[in-house]
Design an enzyme around this catalytic site. Structure first.
Site, PDB file in Angstrom:
ATOM      1  N   ARG A 158       0.663  -1.413  -0.114  1.00  0.00           N
ATOM      2  CA  ARG A 158       0.093   0.045  -0.048  1.00  0.00           C
ATOM      3  C   ARG A 158       0.651   0.993   0.323  1.00  0.00           C
ATOM      4  O   ARG A 158       0.828   2.277  -0.952  1.00  0.00           O
ATOM      5  CB  ARG A 158      -1.131  -0.528   1.330  1.00  0.00           C
ATOM      6  CG  ARG A 158      -2.257  -0.804   1.684  1.00  0.00           C
ATOM      7  CD  ARG A 158      -2.994  -1.073   2.328  1.00  0.00           C
ATOM      8  NE  ARG A 158      -3.612  -1.643   3.000  1.00  0.00           N
ATOM      9  CZ  ARG A 158      -5.126  -2.260   2.651  1.00  0.00           C
ATOM     10  NH1 ARG A 158      -5.591  -0.925   1.763  1.00  0.00           N
ATOM     11  NH2 ARG A 158      -5.395  -3.234   2.807  1.00  0.00           N
ATOM     12  N   ILE A 159       2.101   0.963   0.955  1.00  0.00           N
ATOM     13  CA  ILE A 159       2.963   1.823   0.377  1.00  0.00           C
ATOM     14  C   ILE A 159       3.764   2.598   0.063  1.00  0.00           C
ATOM     15  O   ILE A 159       3.810   3.777  -0.741  1.00  0.00           O
ATOM     16  CB  ILE A 159       3.232   2.569   2.032  1.00  0.00           C
ATOM     17  CG1 ILE A 159       2.899   2.516   2.879  1.00  0.00           C
ATOM     18  CG2 ILE A 159       4.650   3.255   2.441  1.00  0.00           C
ATOM     19  CD1 ILE A 159       4.005   1.862   3.936  1.00  0.00           C
ATOM     20  N   ASP A 178       8.585  -6.043  -7.141  1.00  0.00           N
ATOM     21  CA  ASP A 178       7.951  -7.586  -6.659  1.00  0.00           C
ATOM     22  C   ASP A 178       7.429  -7.807  -6.580  1.00  0.00           C
ATOM     23  O   ASP A 178       7.601  -8.351  -7.801  1.00  0.00           O
ATOM     24  CB  ASP A 178       7.272  -6.226  -6.000  1.00  0.00           C
ATOM     25  CG  ASP A 178       6.022  -6.866  -5.409  1.00  0.00           C
ATOM     26  OD1 ASP A 178       5.465  -8.430  -5.635  1.00  0.00           O
ATOM     27  OD2 ASP A 178       5.772  -5.855  -4.448  1.00  0.00           O
ATOM     28  N   ALA A 238      10.455   0.493   6.583  1.00  0.00           N
ATOM     29  CA  ALA A 238       9.425  -1.082   6.545  1.00  0.00           C
ATOM     30  C   ALA A 238       9.549  -1.001   7.979  1.00  0.00           C
ATOM     31  O   ALA A 238       8.749  -0.985   8.730  1.00  0.00           O
ATOM     32  CB  ALA A 238      10.043  -1.286   5.537  1.00  0.00           C
ATOM     33  N   ARG A 239      10.572  -2.093   7.719  1.00  0.00           N
ATOM     34  CA  ARG A 239      11.578  -2.629   9.294  1.00  0.00           C
ATOM     35  C   ARG A 239      12.626  -2.820   9.342  1.00  0.00           C
ATOM     36  O   ARG A 239      13.005  -2.352   8.308  1.00  0.00           O
ATOM     37  CB  ARG A 239      10.845  -4.675   9.065  1.00  0.00           C
ATOM     38  CG  ARG A 239       8.932  -3.970   9.448  1.00  0.00           C
ATOM     39  CD  ARG A 239       9.146  -3.417  10.802  1.00  0.00           C
ATOM     40  NE  ARG A 239       8.014  -3.070  11.759  1.00  0.00           N
ATOM     41  CZ  ARG A 239       6.641  -2.786  11.743  1.00  0.00           C
ATOM     42  NH1 ARG A 239       7.243  -1.905  10.510  1.00  0.00           N
ATOM     43  NH2 ARG A 239       5.640  -2.757  12.331  1.00  0.00           N
ATOM     44  N   ASP A 262      14.009   5.486   9.189  1.00  0.00           N
ATOM     45  CA  ASP A 262      13.029   5.902  10.286  1.00  0.00           C
ATOM     46  C   ASP A 262      13.104   3.757  10.935  1.00  0.00           C
ATOM     47  O   ASP A 262      12.240   4.046  12.736  1.00  0.00           O
ATOM     48  CB  ASP A 262      11.297   6.309   9.734  1.00  0.00           C
ATOM     49  CG  ASP A 262      10.061   6.550  10.459  1.00  0.00           C
ATOM     50  OD1 ASP A 262      11.245   7.626  11.256  1.00  0.00           O
ATOM     51  OD2 ASP A 262       9.781   5.473  10.779  1.00  0.00           O
ATOM     52  N   GLU A 267      14.741  -1.820  16.845  1.00  0.00           N
ATOM     53  CA  GLU A 267      13.880  -0.897  17.121  1.00  0.00           C
ATOM     54  C   GLU A 267      14.491   0.236  17.652  1.00  0.00           C
ATOM     55  O   GLU A 267      14.794   1.556  16.624  1.00  0.00           O
ATOM     56  CB  GLU A 267      12.317  -0.608  18.030  1.00  0.00           C
ATOM     57  CG  GLU A 267      12.076  -0.200  17.087  1.00  0.00           C
ATOM     58  CD  GLU A 267      11.530   0.277  16.121  1.00  0.00           C
ATOM     59  OE1 GLU A 267      10.700   0.718  15.789  1.00  0.00           O
ATOM     60  OE2 GLU A 267      11.336  -0.076  14.904  1.00  0.00           O
ATOM     61  N   HIS A 286      10.890   5.647  14.372  1.00  0.00           N
ATOM     62  CA  HIS A 286      10.142   5.225  13.722  1.00  0.00           C
ATOM     63  C   HIS A 286       8.405   6.097  14.451  1.00  0.00           C
ATOM     64  O   HIS A 286       7.319   6.133  14.191  1.00  0.00           O
ATOM     65  CB  HIS A 286       9.877   4.126  14.876  1.00  0.00           C
ATOM     66  CG  HIS A 286       8.481   3.101  14.504  1.00  0.00           C
ATOM     67  ND1 HIS A 286       8.821   1.540  14.343  1.00  0.00           N
ATOM     68  CD2 HIS A 286       7.123   3.077  13.104  1.00  0.00           C
ATOM     69  CE1 HIS A 286       7.570   1.171  13.276  1.00  0.00           C
ATOM     70  NE2 HIS A 286       7.216   2.342  12.602  1.00  0.00           N
TER      71      HIS A 286
END
Length: 328
Positions: A158-159, A178, A238-239, A262, A267, A286
């Site tokens: 979506r992003i 993708d 993302a992560r 981010d 984290e 984040h």
């Protein structure tokens, strides 16, 4: 949802609308469904819909047994993987989320990062602060700019798709990697579909928008980072686990690459991490996703879905269990 979330998620207008849509106590927020208070247990037993957000308790089979009338979960945030279990799908509970609403600020953050990366804003600002004197910025800016620069997007989530939309007014060449997108869909999106190594090798900015899955762990590894052109920028909203951080640190410490991060792995980086001090790194805690008044967009989207449910209309944005194995 977690403590303190509801007061940030809902303005008074949301509570008024919620009370008009459903028989509810708009001020009752449950943080624990495994050992609920009597008031929460009573509400759970009568509930037909749960409205959830970040920090929502896991909906185990035991919790569902205490909610015999439950038919739907409306999640006023992004991923539902933290609280929706197989027991929910087995029970036939309908699920929706505000992931589309939460995607918008992340995409906006990414657009800003891409534009600033192309203009070399961070190093220019740092150099300006160091010099505090006249300088030939025209000569210093040779090789910068966003005209016909190539941007590589990893993941048509979506992003990722929203970033593609936001990039259209600009003069970028956009590459996409993708495995779930074919050439026909890529053409419809207006991007060039390439493999990951090619994307990294050709892009001045690589932005990561893939979900956190076993298959995507450290997908941006030493080989991909080494393939990126000198002076290129990696953007990760993302992560942190999607990037081999040790390999990235080597490229950043050397000064060869830049990064806008981010998210990291872990984290919160250790206090001694070079990421805090490197001049070629913009490290943020984040914050790309919904914060401040952006939470109200997610609340609006969730109440829109609740209104559809109340009217007997299918959710506009249902979460489908079959899609969760390749989405966030």
């Amino acid at each position: 949802m977690g403590p303190g979330i509801a007061d940030r998620l809902f303005a008074e207008r949301h509570r008024v609308r919620l009370a008009a849509l459903a028989e509810t106590d708009p001020h009752l927020v449950a943080h624990d469904l495994a050992s609920p208070t009597s008031h929460v247990a009573e509400a759970l037993a009568a509930a037909e819909v749960l409205l959830t957000c970040w920090g929502a308790p896991v909906l185990t089979a035991e919790v569902l047994a205490a909610a015999p009338r439950l038919r739907a979960v409306v999640h006023a945030a992004g991923s539902v993987k933290h609280h929706i279990t197989d027991a929910c799908w087995e029970r036939g509970i309908a699920v929706t989320s505000a992931a589309a609403a939460n995607a918008l600020p992340v995409a906006e953050y990414t657009l800003a990062a891409i534009l600033f990366a192309g203009k070399h804003v961070l190093p220019a600002a740092q150099r300006y602060a160091e010099l505090r004197a006249p300088h030939d910025w025209l000569r210093a800016s040779d090789g910068t700019g966003n005209y016909h620069r190539t941007v590589g997007l990893v993941g048509a989530s979506r992003i990722g798709r929203r970033v593609i939309e936001l990039l259209r007014p600009f003069d970028f060449r956009v590459l996409l990697h993708d495995p779930y997108v074919d050439a026909v869909e890529a053409a419809e999106l207006g991007v060039e579909l390439v493999d990951l190594d090619t994307l990294c090798a050709r892009s001045s900015v690589v932005s990561v928008h893939a979900p956190q899955l076993p298959a995507t762990e450290r997908m941006i590894g030493a080989r991909q980072l080494a393939a990126m052109p000198d002076g290129a920028t990696l953007v990760n909203t993302a992560r942190g686990s999607l990037v081999d951080e040790s390999a990235l640190l080597g490229e950043l410490v050397s000064g060869r690459l830049h990064a806008v991060l981010d998210v990291t792995e872990p984290e919160l980086p250790p206090r001694e991490s070079p990421l805090y001090d490197l001049p070629n790194v913009l490290l943020t805690p984040h914050i790309a996703g919904s914060l401040g008044n952006e939470l109200h967009r997610m609340a609006d989207r969730a109440l829109d879905e609740l209104e559809r449910y109340a009217a007997g209309v299918p959710f506009a944005d249902p979460v489908l269990p079959a899609a969760l194995h390749h989405s966030a």
